[in-house]
Motif scaffolding. Sequence first.
Motif, PDB file in Angstrom:
ATOM      1  N   LYS A 153      64.483  46.904  19.447  1.00 21.48           N
ATOM      2  CA  LYS A 153      65.633  46.011  19.412  1.00 21.48           C
ATOM      3  C   LYS A 153      66.903  46.754  19.807  1.00 21.48           C
ATOM      4  N   ARG A 196      46.032  31.376  24.455  1.00 17.75           N
ATOM      5  CA  ARG A 196      44.793  30.816  23.945  1.00 17.75           C
ATOM      6  C   ARG A 196      44.207  29.759  24.866  1.00 17.75           C
ATOM      7  N   ARG A 197      45.085  29.204  25.720  1.00 19.36           N
ATOM      8  CA  ARG A 197      44.562  28.180  26.624  1.00 19.36           C
ATOM      9  C   ARG A 197      44.762  28.609  28.068  1.00 19.36           C
ATOM     10  N   LYS A 204      69.448  34.744  25.384  1.00 23.35           N
ATOM     11  CA  LYS A 204      69.579  33.305  25.319  1.00 23.35           C
ATOM     12  C   LYS A 204      68.502  32.659  26.205  1.00 23.35           C
TER      13      LYS A 204
END
Lengths: 282, 394
Positions: free
Chosen positions: B188, B285-286, B265
Motif C-alpha cells: 500500500k 471462477r467463471r 478511483k
Amino acid sequence: MRFQGTKIYVATEDLLMAVNAAITLRRPLLIKGEPGTGKTILAAEIAQSLGAPLIEWHIKSTTKAQHGLYEYDAVARLRDSQLGEARVHDIRNYIVRGKLWDAFVSERVPVLLIDEIDKADIEFPNDLLLELDRMEFHVYETKETIKARHRPIVVITSNNEKELPDAFLRRCFFHYIRFPDRDTMEAIVRVHFPDIQKKLINQALTTFFEVREVPGIKKKPSTSELLDWLKLLVAEDVPAEALKTSEAKSLIPPLHGALLKHEADVHLFERLAFLQRREGRT
Amino acid sequence: MFINLFLELKKAQVRVSVKEYLTLVEAMDRGLAQFSVDEFYYLSRATLVKDERHLDRFDRVFGRVFKGLEGGTALNELLVQIPEAWLKKLVERYLTEEEKAKIQSLGGWDKLMETLRERLAEQKGRHQGGNKWIGTAGTSPFGAHGYNPEGVRIGQDKSRHRRAVKVWDQREYKNLDDQVVIGTRNIKLALRRLRKFARQGAPDVLDLPGTIRSTAHNGGYLDLQLVPERRNTVKVLLFMDAGGSMDDWIRICEELFSAARSEFKHLEYFYFHNCVYESVWRDNRRRHVERLPTWDVIHTYGPDYKLIFVGDASMSPYEIVTPGGSVEHWNAEPGEIWMRRLLQHYEHAAWLNPVREDYWNYTPSIGLLGKLMENRMYPLTLGGLDRAMRELNT
C-alpha cells in the motif's frame, strides 16, 4: 451517567466497559467491527439511554474536517455585495455552523456520532485532533473561540478502509465489535422478536451460522441481515421444519434473498445443492 | 501501578504511548474498573489497544503479566514447566455426543489440580490421545484439543468446546493478528506513489485568480469561475496471471490486488493465463463462460489508463511467440502480438514479477516478456514496486 444497554440493543460486557470509559472520561470512542454488527446504531442507543440529544455527522469521501466546524460562504457574500444587501456588512451572516459546533454549544451533554470516518481523506482525522482533544476551535473570520459547554460523548465508527493515524488513535478508546456468538445472537433475536417460536429461532440460527461457515462465500450475512430474514420468515409464516437443511431439496434456505446479497454466493449455493442431490441419488 | 503491563505491551510491539497509560490510570482513578479482573481487562483493552490486529497480542501479554491473579496459582506455575512440544496440536479428535456423555468428571477444582500435579510428576514424555496423561487430543482432563467436561486447558489457542474459564486465554482475536496482512500494508505504501493529483470532475471550487481576471474583463461585474477539486484520479488496468505456475503466487497477488483496490478511483482488473491473448476474463471462477475480447478492453479504456501486469512470466516460449501456443486453447495470433497491441495503446505499463530477480535469467520466457515490456519488468518486492511506480508516473 452509565450506559447499560437498551431494550433493543444487546451490549456485551466489554462493549459496556468501553462505552462507560468514554462517557466518564469524555474521550472519543472508536468502534470498529464487521459490517452489520451495530456500530452506527450504538450512538443512537447511547443517546436514548442517557436521554441525551444525538448529533449525527455522516462522513463521505468529499467531507473535510472544516465542514464539521464551520463554513464561510464567501460566494454568497460576494453575490450579496453585488446586489447591495445590508446583511453583507456582518460577516457572521455567512458563517454556517457545522456539526461539531452544534455539539459544542448544545444545552445538554450531546452524543456526537462521526460515522464512517475512514471514508474521508487520509488527513481528515489529523485535522480534527486538536478539536476533539480540547473540544474547542477558533473561528478566524469572526476571531472568536468556540469552546464546548459540555464535552460531548463522541462515538466514531470505522470500516477499516483506511488506516487512522497514531496520534488520533492515542486520544480515543477503542472497541472492536466481534461477530456475536450463538448465545448473544439468540438474545439479540429475542429482543427484536419477543413472540417468535423457540423452534424457529433455533433452526434459523443453525441455518444462519451454517451459511456463514460455507467456504468461499463472498459476503457473509450479518446480524442486520439475519433480523431482516427472520422478519420475512415470520411474515410469510414459514414453519421451522422448512429450514431443516438435511433435506437436499431445501439446501438453499427459503427467502434466501435476505441473507445472500451476492449473486456469486447464490450460484455457490445452487451448485452445492446440486452436488448434494446427486450424492443422494447414487 | 500497572507499569509492568505497559512495558510488556511495548515489548510485544503493541503501539502504546504514555498518554494512553495515563488515560488508563485516570480511568482507574475515576473508579471505572474496581473489583474484578474482567472489568480491568476490558478497560485496559479499550484504552491501550487501538488496532484489532493487536488484540491477540494484548491478550497474550495480559495473560502473562497477570497470570495467577485469579484462580489456581498452582496451575499457572505448572504451565511454565510443561514442554511446548507436548501441546503442539497434531491430532484433532472429534467426539460424538454419546462419547462425551460417557466421560466422567474427576471432581472439583482442587482435586483436579492435585491430580494434575501427580500426573505431571509421574509423566516423563510427550503424550497424545489416551485418557490419562497430559497431552493433546485425549480425554484426560489435562491438555489441549480434547474433551473432558471439567478440563483444564493447557496451551490451546482457542476454546474448542467452550468449556474453559479464562477470558484472555481464549485469544479470540487470533486471526486478526497482522502477521498476515503486513504484506498488504507495505505494498500500500508503495502504491501511494501512484497517486497523482489531477483536476478532473465537476467544477465546484472557486478559482480566485480566474474570477478576478474574468471579472476585470467583464467591466467590474462579478463573473465567478469554478474549477474542479483536486482528486486522486489515477486510472489503472490490472492484469493478473491466474492458475498454472502462478498458483504459488496467488496469495501475494491477492494482497497486492486488495491493496490496489482502495488506492485508486478507477481500477479495472482482468485475469489471463500465462500470457495475454485475444480474450481475458474478470471472474476467475467463471473464466470459461464469461470472456472479454482484449480488443474491447483496448477500445473501452483510453490511453490515459496505466497498465500493470502481475505474473511470473514463466512458461514455454512457444506460448508467447507462436500461434496456437497457448496451453488452454487455440490462439490464432501469438501472445507477442497481443502484448504489443496493449503496450502500443497504453504508454504507461509495468510488469510485476513475483519470481526473484536473480532467478530471471534461468527462464527464457521471462527474458522474452521483459524485452517485450522494454525492460519494464520489476520484482514483486517493495523496492521493485517503488521502481515500477516511478516508471508509471513518468
